[in-house]
Design an enzyme around this catalytic site. Structure first.
Site, mmCIF file in Angstrom:
data_model
loop_
_atom_site.group_PDB
_atom_site.id
_atom_site.type_symbol
_atom_site.label_atom_id
_atom_site.label_comp_id
_atom_site.label_asym_id
_atom_site.label_seq_id
_atom_site.Cartn_x
_atom_site.Cartn_y
_atom_site.Cartn_z
ATOM 1 N N TYR A 106 -4.693 2.665 12.998
ATOM 2 C CA TYR A 106 -4.719 2.841 11.346
ATOM 3 C C TYR A 106 -6.314 2.692 10.949
ATOM 4 C CZ TYR A 106 -4.356 2.680 6.744
ATOM 5 O OH TYR A 106 -3.791 2.681 5.708
ATOM 6 N N SER A 108 7.350 12.645 3.468
ATOM 7 C CA SER A 108 7.591 11.926 4.800
ATOM 8 C C SER A 108 7.670 10.392 4.061
ATOM 9 C CB SER A 108 6.339 11.781 5.159
ATOM 10 O OG SER A 108 4.816 11.798 5.085
ATOM 11 N N LYS A 164 -8.964 4.967 9.078
ATOM 12 C CA LYS A 164 -10.209 5.349 7.686
ATOM 13 C C LYS A 164 -11.352 4.947 7.543
ATOM 14 C CE LYS A 164 -6.357 5.354 5.007
ATOM 15 N NZ LYS A 164 -5.905 6.039 4.251
ATOM 16 N N GLY A 179 3.731 8.717 -3.023
ATOM 17 C CA GLY A 179 4.150 7.782 -2.544
ATOM 18 C C GLY A 179 3.585 6.568 -3.819
ATOM 19 N N ILE A 234 0.738 4.093 -4.421
ATOM 20 C CA ILE A 234 -0.412 4.413 -5.211
ATOM 21 C C ILE A 234 -0.724 5.976 -5.874
ATOM 22 C CG2 ILE A 234 -2.498 4.215 -5.442
ATOM 23 C CD1 ILE A 234 -2.015 1.966 -2.467
ATOM 24 N N LEU A 274 4.045 -8.571 3.434
ATOM 25 C CA LEU A 274 4.640 -10.001 3.214
ATOM 26 C C LEU A 274 5.334 -9.341 2.010
ATOM 27 C CD1 LEU A 274 4.390 -12.903 2.430
ATOM 28 C CD2 LEU A 274 2.295 -12.374 1.206
ATOM 29 N N PHE A 293 -4.834 10.854 -1.227
ATOM 30 C CA PHE A 293 -4.039 9.403 -0.694
ATOM 31 C C PHE A 293 -3.023 9.758 0.480
ATOM 32 C CE2 PHE A 293 -3.844 8.989 -5.996
ATOM 33 C CZ PHE A 293 -3.505 7.571 -5.518
ATOM 34 N N SER A 317 -9.367 1.329 3.363
ATOM 35 C CA SER A 317 -8.773 0.196 3.337
ATOM 36 C C SER A 317 -10.523 -1.186 3.166
ATOM 37 C CB SER A 317 -7.864 0.213 4.332
ATOM 38 O OG SER A 317 -7.461 -0.946 4.306
ATOM 39 N N ASP A 336 2.741 19.907 3.332
ATOM 40 C CA ASP A 336 1.672 19.221 4.421
ATOM 41 C C ASP A 336 0.538 19.641 3.614
ATOM 42 O OD1 ASP A 336 1.087 18.071 6.499
ATOM 43 O OD2 ASP A 336 3.210 17.668 6.881
HETATM 44 P P1 NAD Z 1 2.657 5.155 0.681
HETATM 45 O O1 NAD Z 1 3.529 5.924 2.107
HETATM 46 O O2 NAD Z 1 3.485 5.180 -0.160
HETATM 47 O O3 NAD Z 1 2.537 7.373 0.090
HETATM 48 C C1 NAD Z 1 1.172 8.158 1.124
HETATM 49 C C2 NAD Z 1 2.466 9.306 0.944
HETATM 50 O O4 NAD Z 1 1.696 10.319 1.591
HETATM 51 C C3 NAD Z 1 3.981 9.542 1.027
HETATM 52 O O5 NAD Z 1 4.496 9.717 -0.132
HETATM 53 C C4 NAD Z 1 3.300 10.699 2.210
HETATM 54 O O6 NAD Z 1 5.090 10.857 2.358
HETATM 55 C C5 NAD Z 1 2.395 11.061 1.842
HETATM 56 N N1 NAD Z 1 1.969 12.102 2.808
HETATM 57 C C6 NAD Z 1 1.551 11.396 4.822
HETATM 58 N N2 NAD Z 1 1.325 12.261 5.196
HETATM 59 C C7 NAD Z 1 1.329 13.124 4.103
HETATM 60 C C8 NAD Z 1 1.013 14.504 4.672
HETATM 61 N N3 NAD Z 1 0.652 15.467 5.890
HETATM 62 N N4 NAD Z 1 0.533 15.854 3.778
HETATM 63 C C9 NAD Z 1 1.857 15.106 2.502
HETATM 64 N N5 NAD Z 1 1.843 14.092 2.153
HETATM 65 C C10 NAD Z 1 1.733 13.027 2.877
HETATM 66 O O7 NAD Z 1 1.533 4.795 0.818
HETATM 67 P P2 NAD Z 1 0.184 4.174 -0.356
HETATM 68 O O8 NAD Z 1 0.371 2.497 -0.372
HETATM 69 O O9 NAD Z 1 0.863 4.437 -1.376
HETATM 70 O O10 NAD Z 1 -1.182 4.589 0.472
HETATM 71 C C11 NAD Z 1 -1.289 5.747 0.307
HETATM 72 C C12 NAD Z 1 -3.054 5.801 0.801
HETATM 73 O O11 NAD Z 1 -3.287 4.432 0.159
HETATM 74 C C13 NAD Z 1 -2.545 5.682 2.197
HETATM 75 O O12 NAD Z 1 -4.035 7.043 2.395
HETATM 76 C C14 NAD Z 1 -3.256 4.061 2.898
HETATM 77 O O13 NAD Z 1 -3.450 4.676 4.041
HETATM 78 C C15 NAD Z 1 -3.930 3.811 1.386
HETATM 79 N N6 NAD Z 1 -4.388 1.831 1.507
HETATM 80 C C16 NAD Z 1 -2.468 1.453 1.190
HETATM 81 C C17 NAD Z 1 -2.609 0.658 0.918
HETATM 82 C C18 NAD Z 1 -1.304 -0.775 1.236
HETATM 83 O O14 NAD Z 1 -1.244 -1.499 1.662
HETATM 84 N N7 NAD Z 1 -0.351 0.387 0.323
HETATM 85 C C19 NAD Z 1 -3.626 -0.491 1.416
HETATM 86 C C20 NAD Z 1 -5.322 0.350 2.121
HETATM 87 C C21 NAD Z 1 -5.185 1.099 1.292
HETATM 88 N N1 UDP Z 2 2.484 -12.218 6.671
HETATM 89 C C1 UDP Z 2 3.669 -12.989 6.764
HETATM 90 N N2 UDP Z 2 4.717 -12.566 6.855
HETATM 91 C C2 UDP Z 2 4.825 -11.396 6.950
HETATM 92 C C3 UDP Z 2 4.206 -10.857 6.741
HETATM 93 C C4 UDP Z 2 2.814 -11.337 6.378
HETATM 94 O O1 UDP Z 2 3.676 -14.193 6.603
HETATM 95 O O2 UDP Z 2 6.125 -11.125 7.326
HETATM 96 C C5 UDP Z 2 1.193 -12.871 6.559
HETATM 97 C C6 UDP Z 2 -0.232 -12.190 7.172
HETATM 98 O O3 UDP Z 2 -0.276 -12.399 8.372
HETATM 99 C C7 UDP Z 2 -0.898 -12.064 6.565
HETATM 100 C C8 UDP Z 2 -0.199 -11.548 5.345
HETATM 101 O O4 UDP Z 2 1.177 -12.794 4.820
HETATM 102 O O5 UDP Z 2 -1.918 -13.243 6.670
HETATM 103 C C9 UDP Z 2 -0.407 -10.594 4.454
HETATM 104 O O6 UDP Z 2 -0.160 -9.548 5.223
HETATM 105 P P1 UDP Z 2 -0.141 -8.271 5.137
HETATM 106 O O7 UDP Z 2 0.501 -7.611 5.959
HETATM 107 O O8 UDP Z 2 1.176 -8.200 4.153
HETATM 108 O O9 UDP Z 2 -1.368 -7.047 4.464
HETATM 109 P P2 UDP Z 2 -3.013 -7.290 5.738
HETATM 110 O O10 UDP Z 2 -2.680 -8.507 6.626
HETATM 111 O O11 UDP Z 2 -2.283 -6.079 6.297
HETATM 112 O O12 UDP Z 2 -3.477 -7.061 4.865
#
Ligand code: NAD
Ligand code: UDP
Length: 339
Positions: A149, A35, A153, A11, A13, A200, A81, A125, A59
């Site tokens: 969601y 997925s 977490k 994924g 990150i 965003l 992750f 998160s 999985d």
């Molecule tokens: P992503 O969807 O790109 O990566 C998650 C990966 O997990 C994907 O590759 C998906 O295929 C895999 N996955 C999901 N369910 C699975 C399962 N049951 N078995 C095996 N693989 C599975 O998301 P990301 O942005 O890289 O996020 C990674 C983590 O960071 C997540 O836990 C997410 O909740 C957390 N997180 C992300 C953000 C963000 O804004 N991107 C912010 C805060 C926390």
């Molecule tokens: N936002 C927006 N238009 C979009 C998506 C997000 O104005 O199409 C704004 C949202 O209201 C927030 C900021 O951008 O103030 C970041 O939103 P994002 O969904 O990226 O992150 P989160 O709100 O989950 O921190």
């Protein structure tokens, strides 16, 4: 130097973290059910690092298979992750979110206990601070959630804390990410959301390449610098480095910990749009739309604890984040599929 299992490793990150782990001398093994990602990421990581990481299609809900992977590859730490991550979708499909995120974490912990693996880093998160927190958010603030969601977490964190009370050999790092954006500066790896982006930055990127007509700015009457929502955007490479510092801290024998990974600097939606226009040279059309349900005015980190405990400092600026997001987006309009 350790063999480290990255669940959800292909994924967004996970892939960036794999790059920094390889560059730090560790061996990441990427386990994913694809997925929300593709195994093609491994070739891109090879272009960047010269090393093609092992990818295992699996999985996390299959505990027995996880035990086998942990034993076979002599894993010393797990970075967990794997999860579903779309807030809106979690309201529509709560069962799927609790099943995948909460059961997935139980499965990973059970497998680690069976295989005798004692270090876990969790993707948490800023969403765990709920809507009542007052920024800057500190780690000791009360936790709550406004959607399934976020609840998953909060639960994932609590489960790990409870298991660590019972099993004194378990050491955890809970990393509370603020808003990860950007991409590896090479443009080889980045974020490619499926369907209409919720966040965003991916939305702005898609407006810039002409895939979407204009951005809806959700609210301009918040008590912020220009009325639009403030968030703490962190470059995904800084975030990735935070994981390596965290896992090294655990592997060095230190105690469990929970830290924010953010810059501590709030940036509004319109400031972000302007920075992206400058970095890309593309105008971003937008309209002001009503506030999005569940949004809060301002969320940003108190980054002191991560600095103190891990020596973590962010290095990339907002303009770096926009530049690298644009390099990725403009070179890979179809993500990992060939143009
Ligand atoms: P992503 O969807 O790109 O990566 C998650 C990966 O997990 C994907 O590759 C998906 O295929 C895999 N996955 C999901 N369910 C699975 C399962 N049951 N078995 C095996 N693989 C599975 O998301 P990301 O942005 O890289 O996020 C990674 C983590 O960071 C997540 O836990 C997410 O909740 C957390 N997180 C992300 C953000 C963000 O804004 N991107 C912010 C805060 C926390
Ligand atoms: N936002 C927006 N238009 C979009 C998506 C997000 O104005 O199409 C704004 C949202 O209201 C927030 C900021 O951008 O103030 C970041 O939103 P994002 O969904 O990226 O992150 P989160 O709100 O989950 O921190």
């Amino acid at each position: 130097m350790a063999n480290i299992l990255l669940t959800g490793g292909t994924g967004y990150i996970g892939a960036h973290t794999a790059v920094v782990l390889i560059e730090s001398g560790h061996t990441p093994i990427l386990l994913d059910n694809f997925s929300n990602s593709t195994p093609k990421v491994a070739e891109r990581i090879q272009v960047i690092t010269g090393v093609k990481p092992m990818v295992i299609e699996q999985d996390v809900l299959d505990t027995a298979a996880l035990v086998d992977v942990l034993n076979t590859h002599d894993i010393q730490a797990v970075i967990h992750f794997a999860a579903h991550k779309a807030v809106g979708e979690s309201v529509e499909k709560p069962l799927s979110y609790y099943q995948n995120n909460v059961m997935g974490t139980l499965s990973v912990l059970a497998a680690m206990a069976q295989a005798g693996v004692h270090h876990i880093v969790l993707s948490s998160s800023a969403t765990v601070y709920g809507e009542n927190g007052v920024p800057p958010m500190s780690e000791d603030a009360p936790l709550s959630a406004t959607n399934p969601y976020g609840q998953t977490k909060v639960m994932m964190e609590q489960i790990i804390r409870d298991v660590a009370v019972a099993d004194k050999t378990l050491r955890y790092a809970m990393l509370r990410y603020f808003n990860p954006v950007g991409a590896h500066p090479s443009g080889q790896i980045g974020e490619h959301p499926r369907g209409i982006p919720n966040n965003l930055m991916p939305y702005v990127q898609q407006v810039a390449i002409g895939l979407r007509e204009k951005l809806s700015v959700f609210g301009n009457d918040y008590p912020t610098a220009d009325g639009t929502g403030e968030r703490d955007y962190i470059h995904v490479m800084d975030l990735a480095r935070g994981h390596v510092l965290a896992v090294n801290h655990l592997l060095a024998g230190n105690d469990s910990f929970t830290v924010n990974l953010g810059t501590g600097k709030p940036v509004t939606v319109l400031q972000m749009v302007q920075a992206f226009e400058q970095a890309s040279g593309k105008p971003i059309a937008y309209t002001i739309a009503p506030r999005r349900a569940g949004d809060v005015a301002s969320v940003y980190a108190n980054p002191q604890l991560a600095r103190q405990l891990l020596g973590f400092e962010t290095e990339y600026t907002i303009s770096d984040m926009c530049r690298d997001a644009w390099v990725w987006q403009s070179r890979n309009p179809n993500g990992y599929d060939e143009a």
